[in-house]
Design a protein around this motif. Sequence first.
Motif, PDB file in Angstrom:
ATOM      1  N   LYS A  60       0.834  -1.202   0.000  1.00 39.34           N
ATOM      2  CA  LYS A  60       0.000   0.000   0.000  1.00 39.34           C
ATOM      3  C   LYS A  60       0.869   1.252   0.000  1.00 39.34           C
ATOM      4  O   LYS A  60       0.578   2.235  -0.686  1.00 39.34           O
ATOM      5  CB  LYS A  60      -0.929  -0.004   1.215  1.00 39.34           C
ATOM      6  N   GLU A  61       1.952   1.215   0.779  1.00 36.60           N
ATOM      7  CA  GLU A  61       2.875   2.354   0.813  1.00 36.60           C
ATOM      8  C   GLU A  61       3.498   2.583  -0.552  1.00 36.60           C
ATOM      9  O   GLU A  61       3.619   3.729  -1.014  1.00 36.60           O
ATOM     10  CB  GLU A  61       3.958   2.104   1.867  1.00 36.60           C
ATOM     11  N   LYS A  64       1.037   4.192  -2.986  1.00 35.31           N
ATOM     12  CA  LYS A  64       0.895   5.624  -2.721  1.00 35.31           C
ATOM     13  C   LYS A  64       2.100   6.393  -3.246  1.00 35.31           C
ATOM     14  O   LYS A  64       1.950   7.473  -3.837  1.00 35.31           O
ATOM     15  CB  LYS A  64       0.739   5.864  -1.212  1.00 35.31           C
ATOM     16  N   GLU A  67       1.933   6.631  -7.027  1.00 38.21           N
ATOM     17  CA  GLU A  67       0.929   7.618  -7.445  1.00 38.21           C
ATOM     18  C   GLU A  67       1.504   9.028  -7.391  1.00 38.21           C
ATOM     19  O   GLU A  67       1.275   9.849  -8.293  1.00 38.21           O
ATOM     20  CB  GLU A  67      -0.299   7.513  -6.553  1.00 38.21           C
ATOM     21  N   GLN A 189       5.977   8.164   2.100  1.00 37.98           N
ATOM     22  CA  GLN A 189       4.841   7.228   2.158  1.00 37.98           C
ATOM     23  C   GLN A 189       5.236   5.920   2.826  1.00 37.98           C
ATOM     24  O   GLN A 189       4.381   5.161   3.273  1.00 37.98           O
ATOM     25  CB  GLN A 189       4.301   6.961   0.750  1.00 37.98           C
TER      26      GLN A 189
END
Length: 228
Positions: A60-61, A64, A67, A189
């Motif tokens: 997930k990190e 992010k 992105e 992140q």
Amino acid sequence: MKKVLVFSPHPDDLDFGCSGAAAKWAKEGKEVVYCIITGGCRGKHKTKVSEKELRKIREKEQLKAAEIAGVKKVIFLREKDGEVENIKRLRKKLVKVIRKIRPDIIMSFDPANRDFDNFYRSHRDHRFGAEAVFDAIYPDAGNEAFFPELNKKYPPHQIKEVWFYATNKPDVFVDISETIVQKISALKQHQSQIKDFDEIEKMIKNWAREIGKKAKLKYAEGFRRVKF
């Protein structure tokens, strides 16, 4: 150059090594794809969770961070953290990714880091992962005789160049003066790994400034380039 594939041994390695360049190229309209070799499930610094849960957190990190850099596609191979080996099974995974994405350029950890003068560069996953990527690039990905079972769906593909990051022998430099903020933000992140965000920002700017001096740039990332 229209398409770039970036291999990273763990989540966050590429954000240290080349996310400034990735963000710059994404902003210019080039397609950048990340491929993370391990799940980073043993990289515990701030969290006390199971390896499975930590892998989910780190993915997930990384998503992010990607992105923020403008990277829309991230591939996770989920090899075991700390157990990367340059073996046929892993090379087949890497070849499949290369043939599927069909990049012009590949970026990867430098397999020439063999001085053992830096613990980060000499991490076993970094060393063996980089060697596996190198071997997957040549001869495997571009030769139909290697992994012929992939040929029908994923025909051979030969890249134009490979750019090695985290190298102590850079010979090509990318100006990241306009994307260093994205690079630092991407690194921030990775909250499960980074203890002091202010220190990371200071360190990244110092690194980029020192590399930039070699190319007369304010901030830069350096790479060792190998052409075909």
